[in-house]
Motif scaffolding. Structure first.
Motif, PDB file in Angstrom:
ATOM      1  N   THR A 280      26.654  22.771 -32.749  1.00  0.00           N
ATOM      2  CA  THR A 280      26.144  23.844 -31.757  1.00  0.00           C
ATOM      3  C   THR A 280      25.205  22.814 -30.625  1.00  0.00           C
ATOM      4  O   THR A 280      24.066  22.461 -30.912  1.00  0.00           O
ATOM      5  CB  THR A 280      26.145  24.857 -32.000  1.00  0.00           C
ATOM      6  N   ALA A 281      25.356  23.688 -29.327  1.00  0.00           N
ATOM      7  CA  ALA A 281      24.293  23.179 -28.713  1.00  0.00           C
ATOM      8  C   ALA A 281      23.372  24.694 -29.252  1.00  0.00           C
ATOM      9  O   ALA A 281      21.803  24.231 -28.250  1.00  0.00           O
ATOM     10  CB  ALA A 281      24.636  23.453 -26.856  1.00  0.00           C
ATOM     11  N   THR A 282      23.424  25.858 -29.737  1.00  0.00           N
ATOM     12  CA  THR A 282      22.381  26.550 -30.171  1.00  0.00           C
ATOM     13  C   THR A 282      21.540  26.303 -31.417  1.00  0.00           C
ATOM     14  O   THR A 282      20.102  27.308 -31.556  1.00  0.00           O
ATOM     15  CB  THR A 282      23.902  27.524 -30.425  1.00  0.00           C
ATOM     16  N   GLY A 283      21.850  24.832 -31.867  1.00  0.00           N
ATOM     17  CA  GLY A 283      20.793  24.503 -32.494  1.00  0.00           C
ATOM     18  C   GLY A 283      21.654  24.319 -34.183  1.00  0.00           C
ATOM     19  O   GLY A 283      20.651  24.116 -34.989  1.00  0.00           O
ATOM     20  N   TYR A 284      22.795  24.295 -34.261  1.00  0.00           N
ATOM     21  CA  TYR A 284      23.730  25.183 -35.489  1.00  0.00           C
ATOM     22  C   TYR A 284      23.717  23.855 -35.774  1.00  0.00           C
ATOM     23  O   TYR A 284      24.619  23.064 -35.113  1.00  0.00           O
ATOM     24  CB  TYR A 284      24.127  25.938 -36.080  1.00  0.00           C
ATOM     25  N   ALA A 285      24.108  23.146 -37.562  1.00  0.00           N
ATOM     26  CA  ALA A 285      24.599  22.372 -37.606  1.00  0.00           C
ATOM     27  C   ALA A 285      24.902  23.427 -39.025  1.00  0.00           C
ATOM     28  O   ALA A 285      24.350  23.532 -40.015  1.00  0.00           O
ATOM     29  CB  ALA A 285      23.765  21.129 -37.250  1.00  0.00           C
ATOM     30  N   GLY A 286      26.244  21.723 -39.852  1.00  0.00           N
ATOM     31  CA  GLY A 286      26.224  21.902 -40.580  1.00  0.00           C
ATOM     32  C   GLY A 286      28.064  21.912 -41.567  1.00  0.00           C
ATOM     33  O   GLY A 286      28.525  20.540 -40.444  1.00  0.00           O
ATOM     34  N   ALA A 287      28.761  22.191 -41.925  1.00  0.00           N
ATOM     35  CA  ALA A 287      30.265  22.070 -42.530  1.00  0.00           C
ATOM     36  C   ALA A 287      30.783  23.486 -43.130  1.00  0.00           C
ATOM     37  O   ALA A 287      30.359  24.284 -42.767  1.00  0.00           O
ATOM     38  CB  ALA A 287      30.274  20.417 -43.028  1.00  0.00           C
ATOM     39  N   VAL A 288      31.952  23.632 -42.885  1.00  0.00           N
ATOM     40  CA  VAL A 288      32.975  24.777 -42.895  1.00  0.00           C
ATOM     41  C   VAL A 288      34.627  23.923 -43.346  1.00  0.00           C
ATOM     42  O   VAL A 288      34.773  23.244 -42.131  1.00  0.00           O
ATOM     43  CB  VAL A 288      33.242  25.719 -41.768  1.00  0.00           C
ATOM     44  N   THR A 289      35.259  24.165 -44.096  1.00  0.00           N
ATOM     45  CA  THR A 289      35.810  24.100 -44.650  1.00  0.00           C
ATOM     46  C   THR A 289      36.797  25.747 -45.253  1.00  0.00           C
ATOM     47  O   THR A 289      36.884  26.456 -45.067  1.00  0.00           O
ATOM     48  CB  THR A 289      35.781  24.060 -46.224  1.00  0.00           C
ATOM     49  N   TRP A 290      38.012  24.553 -44.351  1.00  0.00           N
ATOM     50  CA  TRP A 290      39.311  25.905 -44.334  1.00  0.00           C
ATOM     51  C   TRP A 290      40.259  25.878 -45.198  1.00  0.00           C
ATOM     52  O   TRP A 290      40.791  25.394 -46.168  1.00  0.00           O
ATOM     53  CB  TRP A 290      40.063  25.668 -42.678  1.00  0.00           C
ATOM     54  N   THR A 291      40.189  26.936 -45.949  1.00  0.00           N
ATOM     55  CA  THR A 291      41.426  27.498 -46.958  1.00  0.00           C
ATOM     56  C   THR A 291      42.225  28.810 -46.942  1.00  0.00           C
ATOM     57  O   THR A 291      42.445  29.655 -45.676  1.00  0.00           O
ATOM     58  CB  THR A 291      40.730  27.844 -48.257  1.00  0.00           C
ATOM     59  N   ALA A 292      43.569  28.686 -47.134  1.00  0.00           N
ATOM     60  CA  ALA A 292      44.207  29.684 -47.545  1.00  0.00           C
ATOM     61  C   ALA A 292      45.133  30.276 -48.167  1.00  0.00           C
ATOM     62  O   ALA A 292      44.981  29.519 -49.856  1.00  0.00           O
ATOM     63  CB  ALA A 292      45.706  29.129 -46.234  1.00  0.00           C
ATOM     64  N   ARG A 318      27.501  18.186 -49.453  1.00  0.00           N
ATOM     65  CA  ARG A 318      26.963  19.348 -50.239  1.00  0.00           C
ATOM     66  C   ARG A 318      27.859  20.233 -50.703  1.00  0.00           C
ATOM     67  O   ARG A 318      28.921  20.761 -50.261  1.00  0.00           O
ATOM     68  CB  ARG A 318      26.101  19.916 -49.468  1.00  0.00           C
ATOM     69  N   ALA A 319      27.363  20.360 -52.273  1.00  0.00           N
ATOM     70  CA  ALA A 319      28.260  21.322 -52.727  1.00  0.00           C
ATOM     71  C   ALA A 319      28.055  22.855 -52.335  1.00  0.00           C
ATOM     72  O   ALA A 319      27.026  23.660 -51.340  1.00  0.00           O
ATOM     73  CB  ALA A 319      27.753  21.713 -54.326  1.00  0.00           C
ATOM     74  N   ILE A 320      29.356  23.508 -52.744  1.00  0.00           N
ATOM     75  CA  ILE A 320      29.341  24.092 -51.769  1.00  0.00           C
ATOM     76  C   ILE A 320      28.848  26.112 -52.308  1.00  0.00           C
ATOM     77  O   ILE A 320      28.387  25.449 -52.946  1.00  0.00           O
ATOM     78  CB  ILE A 320      30.781  25.498 -51.340  1.00  0.00           C
ATOM     79  N   ARG A 321      29.024  27.062 -51.484  1.00  0.00           N
ATOM     80  CA  ARG A 321      27.297  28.342 -53.035  1.00  0.00           C
ATOM     81  C   ARG A 321      28.572  29.384 -52.620  1.00  0.00           C
ATOM     82  O   ARG A 321      28.546  29.944 -51.849  1.00  0.00           O
ATOM     83  CB  ARG A 321      26.507  28.289 -51.099  1.00  0.00           C
ATOM     84  N   THR A 325      30.940  26.737 -59.313  1.00  0.00           N
ATOM     85  CA  THR A 325      31.593  25.867 -58.443  1.00  0.00           C
ATOM     86  C   THR A 325      30.370  24.715 -58.486  1.00  0.00           C
ATOM     87  O   THR A 325      29.425  24.481 -57.652  1.00  0.00           O
ATOM     88  CB  THR A 325      32.550  25.979 -57.686  1.00  0.00           C
ATOM     89  N   ALA A 326      31.182  23.043 -58.500  1.00  0.00           N
ATOM     90  CA  ALA A 326      30.392  21.829 -58.388  1.00  0.00           C
ATOM     91  C   ALA A 326      30.916  21.765 -57.368  1.00  0.00           C
ATOM     92  O   ALA A 326      31.255  20.534 -56.496  1.00  0.00           O
ATOM     93  CB  ALA A 326      30.203  21.358 -59.151  1.00  0.00           C
ATOM     94  N   LEU A 327      32.076  22.147 -55.929  1.00  0.00           N
ATOM     95  CA  LEU A 327      33.025  21.396 -55.921  1.00  0.00           C
ATOM     96  C   LEU A 327      32.342  21.261 -54.189  1.00  0.00           C
ATOM     97  O   LEU A 327      31.701  22.289 -53.132  1.00  0.00           O
ATOM     98  CB  LEU A 327      34.236  22.308 -54.697  1.00  0.00           C
ATOM     99  N   THR A 328      31.942  19.660 -52.966  1.00  0.00           N
ATOM    100  CA  THR A 328      31.803  19.458 -52.182  1.00  0.00           C
ATOM    101  C   THR A 328      32.513  20.131 -51.119  1.00  0.00           C
ATOM    102  O   THR A 328      33.837  20.708 -51.546  1.00  0.00           O
ATOM    103  CB  THR A 328      30.823  18.575 -51.447  1.00  0.00           C
ATOM    104  N   HIS A 329      32.451  20.405 -49.858  1.00  0.00           N
ATOM    105  CA  HIS A 329      33.346  20.996 -49.403  1.00  0.00           C
ATOM    106  C   HIS A 329      34.643  19.967 -49.005  1.00  0.00           C
ATOM    107  O   HIS A 329      35.591  19.583 -48.639  1.00  0.00           O
ATOM    108  CB  HIS A 329      32.000  20.823 -47.543  1.00  0.00           C
TER     109      HIS A 329
END
Length: 611
Positions: A280-292, A318-321, A325-329
């Motif tokens: 984002t332009a507001t200085g945030y970075a990372g990943a989001v995983t969508w599930t259902a 990176r591993a999800i928090r 679990t040791a799954l990555t995104h």
């Protein structure tokens, strides 16, 4: 800004700039530019900048954030009221005033994709429906009648904070990005700090977003988008204008919430859908995983913190928090998750508290149950859901038909149940493969794909492409912001009808929208030049947009309104009139775009989506 500076709290920047003399304020922008070229060294929580051969500037950021003016120190003779301290604070990223230190709560204003809405029939802000609450409705007839409670109104401090915010934002609009230097930015940050301590986190967050966008524009950063600056400025002015006269639920909405609480949600069986990078332009970075889950409710697992493009690219591995679990995104987007003791925010984000347990489980393909049901919902209903406060995601079956040139670059054309759809890149940053993947898919016309996209409100059907079937293997999917397609992944070219699809005759609302964007970028003066808006107004009227023509005329008139005093000297422009005219035009274009978008998709935004 090339310096690797720690984030600085908005109140710190505002106080340091406020302490400058008028002479130093005039030199502040030049001081910020000069400071960018100086060498710096990071030592733990301290960053040292060599201002010159004899003077050094230090920023102390325990915990990663500068939270007081004393934490910025300078060795020059004018310190502590020197230009260097204010320049360093103005050059640094803006810190989140509510750092997310608790894993069971998150800043409500944090910029990241929204997740699933609250359950149908209950707003996320509603209190729990307990038996006690139901029993309270059965009141004895012998009880004395009570007077209805007066609706809640803004406090005097909130009214004052809203007025200060409106004045600061109107000054930014008057100046435009070129004129909104560090001094005007500091005034807006001061208003944001006042709003936050007065209990107005929504408008405070929007004001910080405006400042971040202004800095990105002035620094010619690739992440800057004029449309995002316009939207943030519109939200600040609109909220500040409406808040003093609001009551009840409207007031609660305009106030916003500083943090989103997480509520228990029992045990969940989730299936990975896709992952997307966040930058984002507001200085945030990372990943989001969508599930259902099996009923189609969407949940997100997020890892978004302050950072740049490097973090956005690497966060998927990176591993999800959540739990142990040791799954990555990236792995979760194709697998499943069994969660016990789950906690969920109103936006559908999963919490990672100490009581949450999670283990890996089997996933499901998009064309298998239960995920296939997401694509079974009619497209018009999905669009209506997105336009009425949903998560914005669309689950579509499309056939690629070609490309079309837009101002921001080429985008894919696709047929979706007889509807010609434009699929654009979700992000243009070169570190993310969105644009390259779309360019590669354009070489495979005739390919049928099941895709996930985010609605992009527009007079024509348009969406931002996030994930898609693998072109040669419908059993797996590709996260287009993280995975890179190769030519070998494409099927053999299919035969498609010759010629390009017809371009719809769009309503000329761009005549008003362009002026709204120009004013946000260049300020009032760009609309104050001599000229006649009557031609554009008449054209808007011929298409049934007489109100848009009136708003355009008023916007030009307010921009050019400069009267003279008794001595013939120009008096200051009526900033308030221009801000009101701009806000009315910006709000109008937003609402008309929403209506035209619904019409283009065959949706009815006034109707709630089906349960």
């Amino acid at each position: 800004m090339s310096l690797d500076l720690p984030p600085v709290a908005p109140a710190v920047t505002a106080e340091l700039v406020q302490g400058l003399t008028p002479r130093l304020r005039k030199r502040l922008d030049a001081g910020v530019t000069k400071l960018a070229g100086r060498p710096s060294v990071r030592d733990g929580d301290t960053v040292r900048i060599a201002v010159d051969g004899d003077t050094h500037l230090e920023l102390h950021a325990p915990g990663g954030t500068v939270t007081s003016t004393d934490a910025i120190r300078c060795g020059c003779l004018l310190a502590p009221d020197c230009l260097h301290r204010a320049a360093a604070a103005s050059a640094a990223p803006i810190a989140d005033s509510e750092p997310d230190s608790d894993s069971d709560s998150e800043p409500a204003s944090q910029s990241m994709p929204d997740a699933a809405p609250a359950p149908v029939g209950q707003d996320a802000s509603d209190p729990p429906r307990t038996p006690a609450a139901s029993a309270s409705k059965t009141i004895s007839t012998d009880a004395q009648p009570t007077s209805p409670a007066e609706p809640e109104t803004p406090t005097p401090d909130q009214r004052a904070a809203a007025q200060a915010m409106y004045d600061a934002a109107a000054a930014v609009l008057e100046a435009g990005t070129d004129g909104a230097g560090a001094v005007l930015q500091a005034e807006l940050l001061r208003a944001a700090h006042t709003a936050r301590i007065s209990g107005l986190p929504r408008i405070a967050a929007s004001a910080v977003s405006v400042v971040t966008q202004l800095r990105a524009a002035r620094g010619a950063e690739p992440a800057y988008r004029l449309s995002e600056l316009t939207a943030a400025l519109r939200d600040v002015l609109g909220t500040a204008h409406r808040l003093p006269g609001s009551t009840g639920p409207e007031l609660a909405s305009l106030r916003g919430t500083a943090r989103q609480p997480y509520t228990p949600d029992g045990s969940l069986r989730l299936y990975g859908l896709f992952s997307e990078p966040v930058l984002t332009a507001t200085g945030y970075a990372g990943a989001v995983t969508w599930t259902a889950d099996a009923e189609g409710r969407l949940y997100t697992v997020s890892d978004v913190v302050p950072g740049g493009s490097g973090r956005a690219v690497g966060a998927a591995d990176r591993a999800i928090r959540i739990g142990d679990t040791a799954l990555t995104h990236r792995e979760l987007s194709r697998a499943g998750l069994a969660v016990s003791g789950a906690t969920v925010s109103p936006t559908g984000r999963l919490g990672a508290g100490a009581g949450v347990r999670a283990v890996r489980a089997s996933g499901a393909a998009w064309r298998a149950d239960p995920l296939a049901d997401l694509w079974a919902l009619p497209v018009a209903e999905q669009v209506a859901r997105a336009l009425t406060g949903g998560d914005g995601l669309l689950f579509l079956d499309v056939t690629l038909t070609g490309t079309v040139r837009e101002a921001a670059g080429d985008c894919l054309l696709a047929d979706c149940d007889g509807l010609t759809l434009r699929l654009a890149a979700a992000h243009d940053h070169p570190a993310l493969p969105y644009r390259e993947n779309l360019r590669l898919l354009s070489d495979a016309p005739g390919t049928r794909l099941r895709v996930v996209a985010r609605l992009d409100p527009s007079p024509v059907p348009r969406a931002l492409l996030l994930a898609a079937d693998h072109p040669c293997d419908p059993g797996v999917h590709v996260d287009l912001g993280l995975d890179r397609l190769q030519h070998a992944d494409l099927p053999a070219p299919a035969m498609v009808p010759a010629g390009s699809p017809p371009t719809p005759d769009e309503a000329p609302l761009h005549l008003l929208r362009r002026r709204v964007h120009q004013a946000a970028s260049a300020g009032r003066r760009v609309l104050a030049f001599p000229g006649d808006s009557a031609t554009d107004s008449r054209r808007l009227g011929r298409y049934g947009f007489a109100c848009a023509g009136d708003l355009l005329d008023e916007l030009h008139s307010a921009a050019a309104d400069r009267s003279r005093d008794v001595f013939g000297r120009l008096v200051p422009a009526d900033v308030n009139r221009f801000a009101h005219a701009w806000l009315a035009a910006a709000h109008y274009t937003e609402e008309v775009d929403r209506s035209l978008c619904a019409a283009a998709w065959g949706a009815d935004p006034a109707l709630p989506p089906s349960p």
